[in-house]
Enzyme design. Structure first.
Site, PDB file in Angstrom:
ATOM      1  N   GLU A 435      -4.267   1.843  -1.498  1.00  0.00           N
ATOM      2  CA  GLU A 435      -3.957   2.231  -0.119  1.00  0.00           C
ATOM      3  C   GLU A 435      -4.121   3.738   0.073  1.00  0.00           C
ATOM      4  O   GLU A 435      -3.492   4.535  -0.609  1.00  0.00           O
ATOM      5  CB  GLU A 435      -2.512   1.822   0.216  1.00  0.00           C
ATOM      6  CG  GLU A 435      -2.048   2.330   1.575  1.00  0.00           C
ATOM      7  CD  GLU A 435      -0.576   2.000   1.867  1.00  0.00           C
ATOM      8  OE1 GLU A 435       0.066   1.299   1.059  1.00  0.00           O
ATOM      9  OE2 GLU A 435      -0.089   2.454   2.916  1.00  0.00           O
ATOM     10  N   ASP A 508       1.738   1.335  -1.092  1.00  0.00           N
ATOM     11  CA  ASP A 508       3.035   2.007  -1.079  1.00  0.00           C
ATOM     12  C   ASP A 508       4.177   1.008  -0.958  1.00  0.00           C
ATOM     13  O   ASP A 508       4.006  -0.087  -0.448  1.00  0.00           O
ATOM     14  CB  ASP A 508       3.110   2.996   0.094  1.00  0.00           C
ATOM     15  CG  ASP A 508       2.194   4.192  -0.140  1.00  0.00           C
ATOM     16  OD1 ASP A 508       1.898   4.471  -1.321  1.00  0.00           O
ATOM     17  OD2 ASP A 508       1.770   4.814   0.851  1.00  0.00           O
ATOM     18  N   ASP A 510       6.456   0.657   1.092  1.00  0.00           N
ATOM     19  CA  ASP A 510       7.095   0.695   2.410  1.00  0.00           C
ATOM     20  C   ASP A 510       6.520  -0.430   3.265  1.00  0.00           C
ATOM     21  O   ASP A 510       5.752  -1.251   2.776  1.00  0.00           O
ATOM     22  CB  ASP A 510       6.889   2.064   3.069  1.00  0.00           C
ATOM     23  CG  ASP A 510       5.416   2.420   3.190  1.00  0.00           C
ATOM     24  OD1 ASP A 510       4.562   1.522   2.983  1.00  0.00           O
ATOM     25  OD2 ASP A 510       5.106   3.584   3.485  1.00  0.00           O
ATOM     26  N   ASP A 512       4.313  -0.499   5.722  1.00  0.00           N
ATOM     27  CA  ASP A 512       2.854  -0.515   5.830  1.00  0.00           C
ATOM     28  C   ASP A 512       2.216  -1.056   4.563  1.00  0.00           C
ATOM     29  O   ASP A 512       1.264  -1.826   4.603  1.00  0.00           O
ATOM     30  CB  ASP A 512       2.322   0.891   6.112  1.00  0.00           C
ATOM     31  CG  ASP A 512       2.334   1.198   7.607  1.00  0.00           C
ATOM     32  OD1 ASP A 512       2.595   0.252   8.383  1.00  0.00           O
ATOM     33  OD2 ASP A 512       2.095   2.366   7.964  1.00  0.00           O
TER      34      ASP A 512
END
Ligand code: 0RA
Length: 648
Positions: A435, A508, A510, A512
């Site tokens: 990412e 990541d 998180d 997203d």
């Protein structure tokens, strides 16, 4: 002397007893399906009266004692003495197998397949059965029971003669029966199954009123199904939650060689085809000759319009049948004699004469309607839709050819930003899908370029949910992934061509990141299922924290671990929390996430991927609550849940 004894002793198996011996032969099963079949047999007799114009209403009542009552307002079962059987017609109907047709076949067309053996079978498989006939101003009554004698059951014996029980101004037949719990696994009929069937019959037979009463519930419930529009109403009902592309439902009917067909069609903007077909009111879910005839007819008529108006200039031949059925909702109701059912569940029509008859009815009926000056906008909508379907199909094929070509060129330069590895051993090579550009940059510098390839993803990849293959293939990011893997996609997928042993998704920790991961997993799940099934897909786990004290450095992957580590380190440590992969320098990323001897990666199972697909749907949909719920509870590879707990 002995001889005559033997003759008298020969047991002739009564027809009804034979039914009890092999119920499967008459009603298929002794499970739920067979149980409801009993009801169908009786309702069908009433429907035959209705179909021939003698009855308008059929009522089904679930009684408290588990018996079922069916009432129709037809002519009433004949009560006169039958010429050869020497008993009242009523008694013939309930005690003689295949007696249905022995009356007036002229009035009694179209009794389908398994059905039509009828009332006697129901009697044979019931504990008891009572019938009332309202005819010529009189009420007639007769009762039948299954009687146990020396341990064996004699089915459906009359326990009264046909009796006259006063006068009436009604006309019709009322039958009540209790299914035999020695035959059926369970004798409680299901409200939903009956209601669905009665509704279906009401759609299929316009103007006939089907009433359903349930007296088993605390509050007796009653429902009336009645559709003056018949199949047109049926199609409208099926399309209720879809968007039709033309307002009027197309309807036509016809007859060829004694085969009758009614057909209703409406197109919606959906991508699926839903065709429901029936023969003599019986659903033919496996299709058969009538559906084949229908499809051939539709294709021919619509293709003629396309050619006449010179609408499609695509290469590679014209439009195909499927182009004309995308978004089609259709109901086909056929009435014919001597029905042959085939297929696994005997729900496929086998009669070859039905194919030509229906094709011819469709050719004439559909053409006629679409030529009508009032229907020109409908015709235009349908043809435009078919043409765009064909164009999409063409585009998808081209895109597929393209990837196939790309894949066949072993050493072709890859599009996008893939940093491939130098080694050529697919048994050890790894592909990291990373990412973001900055993490991608670190990964490229930190990796072992001998066997590790890096593909950075910029932003979120296309959500494959609700996208067609051609749209997926048009997406640069996915094209790069497909090319990089070398396997091809969808039907062309070939695991033997896989260039990497491990495909590792690095995103990541998180929301997203979770989203990107879910999209990628969904893509693999949909289009490269074997890649997951064979265990080639992994989720890489990057650390959440770095703890340093003096020359000691520890990377920590969970908050649990963090607490322990803090205890061990004692005072004077420094703590760094990584908000994303991009915050790590190349050496750190190698140390923590990519180095095969130190990293931790999780292999993705098919179940994980299926779950991910559900997740994507929810994330993309507009149901905010379920989205929140899902993001916070979806814990498979996601440490989002830990963040939530900590209030970060
Ligand atoms: C045989 C002949 C006729 C009607 C029926 C059977 C009949 C059977 C059932 C079963 C349930 N409801 C029914 N209604 C009618 C024709 C009699 C005539 O010609 O009048």
């Amino acid at each position: 002397m002995t001889k005559s004894y033997e003759v008298n002793d020969i047991q002739v198996l009564d027809g009804l007893d034979a039914v009890r011996l092999r119920p499967g032969m008459y009603i298929g099963t002794t499970g739920l399906r067979g149980l409801h079949h009993l009801l169908s047999e009786i309702v069908d007799n009433g429907m035959d009266e209705a179909a021939n114009g003698y009855a308008t209403t059929i009522e089904v009542v679930l009684n408290r004692d588990k018996s079922i009552t069916v009432i129709d307002d037809g002519r009433g079962i004949p009560v006169g003495i039958h010429d050869t059987m020497k008993m009242p017609g009523v008694q013939v109907v309930f005690t003689q197998l295949h007696s249905g047709g022995k009356f007036n076949t002229e009035h009694y067309n179209y009794s389908g397949g398994l059905h039509g053996v009828g009332a006697a079978v129901v009697n044979a498989l019931s504990r008891w059965l009572e019938v009332e006939v309202y005819r010529d101003g009189m009420i007639y009554y007769q009762r039948f029971e299954s009687k146990e004698e020396n341990g064996s059951v004699h089915a459906g014996k009359p326990v009264t003669d046909l009796e006259m029980r006063g006068s009436t101004d009604k006309q019709g037949t009322k039958i009540t029966f209790l299914p035999d719990d020695r035959i059926f696994d369970d004798i409680e009929m299901k409200e939903e199954i009956i209601a669905k069937r009665l509704k279906e019959l009401a759609f299929l037979n316009k103007g006939i009123k089907m009433i359903f009463k349930n007296n088993r519930t605390v509050e007796p419930a009653s429902e009336i199904f009645y559709y003056s529009g018949g199949l047109v109403d049926f199609v409208k009902y099926l399309n209720e939650d879809k968007s039709a592309i033309h307002s009027e439902v197309i309807y036509f009917e016809g007859e060829r060689d004694g085969i009758k067909a009614q057909i209703a069609i409406q197109y919606t903007d959906s991508y699926t085809e839903s065709i429901f077909s029936y023969v003599n009111n019986i659903p033919t879910s496996e299709g058969g000759t009538h559906e084949i005839g229908f499809k051939a007819g539709v294709t021919r008529v619509l293709n003629d319009f396309v050619k006449k108006q010179n609408l499609y200039k695509g290469k590679n031949g014209g439009l195909i049948g499927e182009d004309f059925r995308e978004g089609m909702t259709a109901v086909i109701s056929v009435k014919m004699n001597n029905v042959q059912f085939e297929g696994q569940t005997k729900t496929k029509l086998g009669n070859t004469e039905a194919r030509t008859a229906i094709e011819s009815i469709v050719s004439e009926g559909l053409q006629h309607i679409l030529e009508d000056i009032d229907n020109q906008s409908t015709l235009e909508m349908i043809l435009n839709k078919a043409i765009s379907t064909a164009m999409v199909r063409e585009a998808a094929r081209k895109a597929k050819d393209l990837t196939r070509k790309k894949n066949s060129l072993e050493s072709a330069p890859l599009v996008g930003k893939l940093a491939s590895c130098t080694g050529r051993n697919p048994k050890i090579n790894e592909l990291f899908i990373v990412e973001g550009d900055s993490a991608g940059g670190s990964a490229k510098q930190g990796r072992d370029r001998q066997f590790q390839a890096i593909l950075p993803l910029r932003g979120k990849p296309l959500n494959v949910e609700k996208k067609r293959l051609d749209q997926v293939l048009a997406n640069e990011e996915f094209r790069t992934i497909i090319s990089a893997l070398g396997t091809g996609i969808d039907e062309d997928f070939d695991i033997n061509k896989l260039k990497y042993d491990k495909v590792i998704i690095l995103s990541d920790a998180d929301q997203d990141g979770a989203h990107i991961r879910a999209i990628l997993l969904t893509f693999f799940f949909r289009y490269m299922k074997e890649l997951i099934a064979n265990g080639h897909v992994y989720i890489g786990m990057a650390p959440l924290y770095k703890i340093e004290k003096g020359d000691k450095i520890r990377y920590v992957y969970s908050d649990e671990e963090l607490k322990k580590c803090i205890k061990e380190m004692g005072r004077g440590y420094t703590l760094q929390r990584y908000k994303g992969l991009g915050e790590m320098n190349p050496e750190q990323l190698w140390e923590t996430t990519m180095n095969p001897v130190k990293r931790s990666i999780v292999r993705v199972s098919i179940e994980d991927a299926a779950e991910a697909e559900k997740l994507v749907t929810i994330l993309m949909g507009d149901k905010i609550d379920s989205r929140r719920q899902y993001i916070t509870t979806y814990a498979n590879f996601n440490r989002q849940d830990i963040f939530q707990e900590m209030g970060v």
